[in-house]
Design a protein around this motif. Structure first.
Motif, mmCIF file in Angstrom:
data_model
loop_
_atom_site.group_PDB
_atom_site.id
_atom_site.type_symbol
_atom_site.label_atom_id
_atom_site.label_comp_id
_atom_site.label_asym_id
_atom_site.label_seq_id
_atom_site.Cartn_x
_atom_site.Cartn_y
_atom_site.Cartn_z
ATOM 1 N N ASP A 43 30.696 -55.698 17.027
ATOM 2 C CA ASP A 43 31.061 -56.808 16.144
ATOM 3 C C ASP A 43 29.852 -57.298 15.360
ATOM 4 O OD1 ASP A 43 32.597 -58.691 14.918
ATOM 5 O OD2 ASP A 43 32.693 -60.048 16.636
ATOM 6 N N GLN A 44 28.705 -57.458 16.024
ATOM 7 C CA GLN A 44 27.501 -57.948 15.351
ATOM 8 C C GLN A 44 26.983 -56.951 14.318
ATOM 9 O OE1 GLN A 44 25.103 -58.694 18.869
ATOM 10 N NE2 GLN A 44 25.447 -60.898 18.729
ATOM 11 N N ILE A 45 27.055 -55.662 14.654
ATOM 12 C CA ILE A 45 26.625 -54.644 13.692
ATOM 13 C C ILE A 45 27.538 -54.657 12.468
ATOM 14 C CG2 ILE A 45 26.413 -52.159 13.331
ATOM 15 C CD1 ILE A 45 24.164 -53.317 14.981
ATOM 16 N N LYS A 46 28.832 -54.847 12.690
ATOM 17 C CA LYS A 46 29.790 -54.892 11.581
ATOM 18 C C LYS A 46 29.519 -56.089 10.677
ATOM 19 C CE LYS A 46 33.447 -53.068 9.605
ATOM 20 N NZ LYS A 46 33.407 -51.692 9.042
ATOM 21 N N GLN A 47 29.115 -57.216 11.251
ATOM 22 C CA GLN A 47 28.814 -58.400 10.452
ATOM 23 C C GLN A 47 27.594 -58.194 9.557
ATOM 24 O OE1 GLN A 47 28.463 -61.780 13.063
ATOM 25 N NE2 GLN A 47 30.551 -61.573 13.855
ATOM 26 N N LEU A 48 26.719 -57.262 9.936
ATOM 27 C CA LEU A 48 25.552 -56.947 9.105
ATOM 28 C C LEU A 48 25.889 -55.978 7.980
ATOM 29 C CD1 LEU A 48 22.800 -56.512 11.874
ATOM 30 C CD2 LEU A 48 23.143 -58.475 10.353
ATOM 31 N N GLY A 49 27.151 -55.533 7.930
ATOM 32 C CA GLY A 49 27.575 -54.625 6.869
ATOM 33 C C GLY A 49 27.411 -53.159 7.202
ATOM 34 N N LEU A 50 27.166 -52.845 8.468
ATOM 35 C CA LEU A 50 27.003 -51.463 8.901
ATOM 36 C C LEU A 50 28.101 -51.095 9.896
ATOM 37 C CD1 LEU A 50 23.137 -51.424 9.515
ATOM 38 C CD2 LEU A 50 24.342 -50.789 7.447
ATOM 39 N N ASP A 51 28.272 -49.810 10.121
ATOM 40 C CA ASP A 51 29.217 -49.322 11.118
ATOM 41 C C ASP A 51 28.454 -48.773 12.309
ATOM 42 O OD1 ASP A 51 31.919 -49.640 9.921
ATOM 43 O OD2 ASP A 51 31.069 -48.379 8.340
ATOM 44 N N GLY A 52 28.875 -49.181 13.501
ATOM 45 C CA GLY A 52 28.218 -48.718 14.712
ATOM 46 C C GLY A 52 28.907 -47.490 15.285
ATOM 47 N N ILE A 53 28.111 -46.600 15.862
ATOM 48 C CA ILE A 53 28.608 -45.437 16.582
ATOM 49 C C ILE A 53 27.858 -45.372 17.905
ATOM 50 C CG2 ILE A 53 28.896 -42.930 16.611
ATOM 51 C CD1 ILE A 53 28.939 -42.931 13.610
ATOM 52 N N GLY A 54 28.601 -45.482 19.007
ATOM 53 C CA GLY A 54 27.950 -45.490 20.308
ATOM 54 C C GLY A 54 28.809 -44.861 21.378
ATOM 55 N N MET A 55 28.183 -44.629 22.504
ATOM 56 C CA MET A 55 28.901 -44.097 23.655
ATOM 57 C C MET A 55 29.298 -45.261 24.565
ATOM 58 S SD MET A 55 27.663 -41.324 26.512
ATOM 59 C CE MET A 55 27.437 -40.057 25.268
ATOM 60 N N LEU A 56 30.558 -45.288 24.988
ATOM 61 C CA LEU A 56 31.062 -46.383 25.811
ATOM 62 C C LEU A 56 30.874 -46.089 27.293
ATOM 63 C CD1 LEU A 56 34.451 -47.327 24.086
ATOM 64 C CD2 LEU A 56 32.204 -48.371 23.763
ATOM 65 N N LYS A 57 30.652 -47.154 28.045
ATOM 66 C CA LYS A 57 30.668 -47.039 29.501
ATOM 67 C C LYS A 57 32.119 -47.019 29.969
ATOM 68 C CE LYS A 57 26.373 -49.634 30.160
ATOM 69 N NZ LYS A 57 25.749 -50.856 30.749
ATOM 70 N N ARG A 58 32.377 -46.257 30.992
ATOM 71 C CA ARG A 58 33.738 -46.209 31.535
ATOM 72 C C ARG A 58 33.910 -47.346 32.542
ATOM 73 N NH1 ARG A 58 34.292 -40.235 33.609
ATOM 74 N NH2 ARG A 58 32.155 -40.695 34.214
ATOM 75 N N SER A 59 33.825 -48.545 32.000
ATOM 76 C CA SER A 59 33.907 -49.745 32.829
ATOM 77 C C SER A 59 35.349 -50.199 32.992
ATOM 78 C CB SER A 59 33.073 -50.863 32.195
ATOM 79 O OG SER A 59 33.254 -52.075 32.861
ATOM 80 N N THR A 60 35.643 -50.779 34.146
ATOM 81 C CA THR A 60 36.973 -51.345 34.392
ATOM 82 C C THR A 60 37.016 -52.833 34.063
ATOM 83 O OG1 THR A 60 36.347 -51.740 36.704
ATOM 84 C CG2 THR A 60 37.468 -49.651 36.192
#
Length: 448
Positions: free
Chosen positions: A232-249
């Motif tokens: 969300d914060q990266i999107k507010q800066l006008g950029l798109d984020g690409i990351g690996m998610l944790k398999r959290s419950t």
């Protein structure tokens, strides 16, 4: 004959540093980073001397002193709390990118990369803000810092563009002295940032890089930084984020009106009996708690056949294959850490002042920028390590240039006492002699 060629190659290294400084405008950059120390010596000489100590693999205490200043003067330059080293690295990277822009295809996707690495200080006790930090490779706590680094990539060249030397937000883990400076000062803000949350500081580094005209469309990061809030914060800066998610419950995403964890969503997609593709298994669009849309891509883990990795991006229009390809570029920052630690004395410094440590990191990043610029500018197929060794071998030997400078000065002294006709012939001979020399040596002689 081979010894002469070797000396000529040595002088090319000094010429490369001077050319690099001129192209990026190092004097103007230093003027913008709040350098206020009163000294008759040009601060670019300090930086050039620091670069040479890295190339010859010497510490500040063992390096050969320059004729115009001592190593103590250089340490005072690094320890100056008024110099904005983060801004220095940003402006430096921006200038290098501007030089490389003609070589970059306009269709290239430019990306920022976030990661951190251990800045170990195992034998230190009194270093400022020294902390107990966790080493993810050895799975144990060590003394040192986390060097949070922001890099830039065009899929060919990687450049470090910003950094923060992180201590610990828990006062119990801080081992070294902590000077409580006024937070309105640059040194005070720098120390406060070192004790903040890593994700918060990472967003600050991205924002600062954008303010200094670092071009990018994406921000890449691994699972340590991936969270709905981060996207969300990266999107507010006008950029798109690409990351690996944790398999959290503990983190849920909304898919077709229902909330799922990453594991539950994977089982849901499997139950739909979708046929896996050649490069990935499943892909779908979900919404986070804040309402931001994310495209998730489930990729088979090549190391474990029964396991999978989950990539996420806010650019939902990207094809899964493009997401995988872009995220693979994140590995460039890992190669930077390896090269910086192996060749550039990344965490090998005896400076104990926190401002001095930040200055040391900035010089290390500048050295890497120089090698990356040289590799790209000359379309050199040699690696960063090869270029480092060539530059390192060149630094100690300036005998040929010194002798030629002495020779020209001696000829000028002889000319003053000779008649007019021989003077003209002698000048023509000297000019021909200089023009026959390599460009770097000729440049040094013209200056002399």
């Amino acid at each position: 004959m081979s010894s002469i060629n070797h000396s000529q190659e040595n002088n090319e290294s000094y010429f490369s540093i001077d050319t690099f400084f001129k192209q990026i405008g190092i004097g103007e950059i230093i003027h913008q980073v709040n350098f206020k120390r009163r000294t008759p010596i040009n601060p670019t000489e300090f930086i050039k001397w620091l670069l040479t100590t890295i190339f010859v693999r010497q510490s500040l205490y063992r390096a050969k002193e320059a004729p115009a200043f001592t190593t103590r003067t250089v340490r005072n330059f690094l320890n100056d709390g008024r110099i904005n080293w983060q801004k220095f690295v940003c402006l430096l990277a921006s200038a290098v990118i501007k030089c490389l822009r003609p070589f970059i295809d306009s269709r290239r996707r430019l990306a920022l990369i976030i990661d951190d690495s251990l800045f170990a200080r195992p034998y230190s006790k009194r270093t400022e803000l020294l902390a107990r930090v966790y080493d993810h490779d050895k799975h144990e706590f060590l003394h040192g810092y986390r060097a949070l680094t922001l890099g830039w990539s065009d899929a060919n060249t990687f450049l470090p563009v910003n950094f923060a030397l992180m201590s610990s937000k828990d006062p119990k883990n801080i081992l070294g002295p902590c000077h409580n400076l006024d937070r309105r000062s640059l040194a005070g803000r720098r120390r406060y940032q070192a004790q903040s949350k890593m994700n918060q500081v990472a967003v600050e580094l991205v924002s600062q890089a954008l303010k200094h005209n670092i071009p990018a469309q994406y921000v890449l990061f691994d699972s340590w930084y991936s969270s709905p809030k981060m996207f969300d914060q990266i999107k507010q800066l006008g950029l798109d984020g690409i990351g690996m998610l944790k398999r959290s419950t503990k983190v849920y995403y909304r898919y077709r009106g229902r909330l799922y964890s990453v594991k539950a969503l994977y089982e849901r997609l499997r139950s739909e009996k979708r046929s896996p593709k050649a490069t990935y298994q499943y892909s779908c669009v979900v919404k986070s708690d804040s309402g931001i849309e994310l495209r998730l891509v489930f990729v088979r883990n090549q190391r474990k056949a029964n396991n999978y990795l989950v990539l996420a991006t806010t650019k939902v229009s990207l094809h899964p294959d493009e997401i995988i390809q872009l995220y693979g570029r994140r590995w460039q920052i890992e190669t930077y850490f390896k090269a910086a630690k192996q060749y550039l004395r990344f965490d090998k410094t005896q400076v104990q002042n926190y401002d001095g440590l930040c200055g040391h990191l900035a010089i290390v990043m500048m050295t890497y920028d120089l090698l990356a610029w040289q590799e790209r500018q000359e379309k050199d197929e040699r690696t960063i390590g090869d270029l480092f060794y060539i530059m390192g071998e060149a630094m100690p030997d300036l005998s040929l240039t010194d002798v030629l400078v002495w020779f020209i000065k001696l000829l000028n002294q002889l000319v003053e006492s000779e008649p007019v006709a021989p003077i003209k012939q002698l000048n023509e001979t000297v000019d021909k002699f200089i023009s026959s020399l390599p460009q770097s040596i000729a440049f040094q002689l013209q200056k002399a």
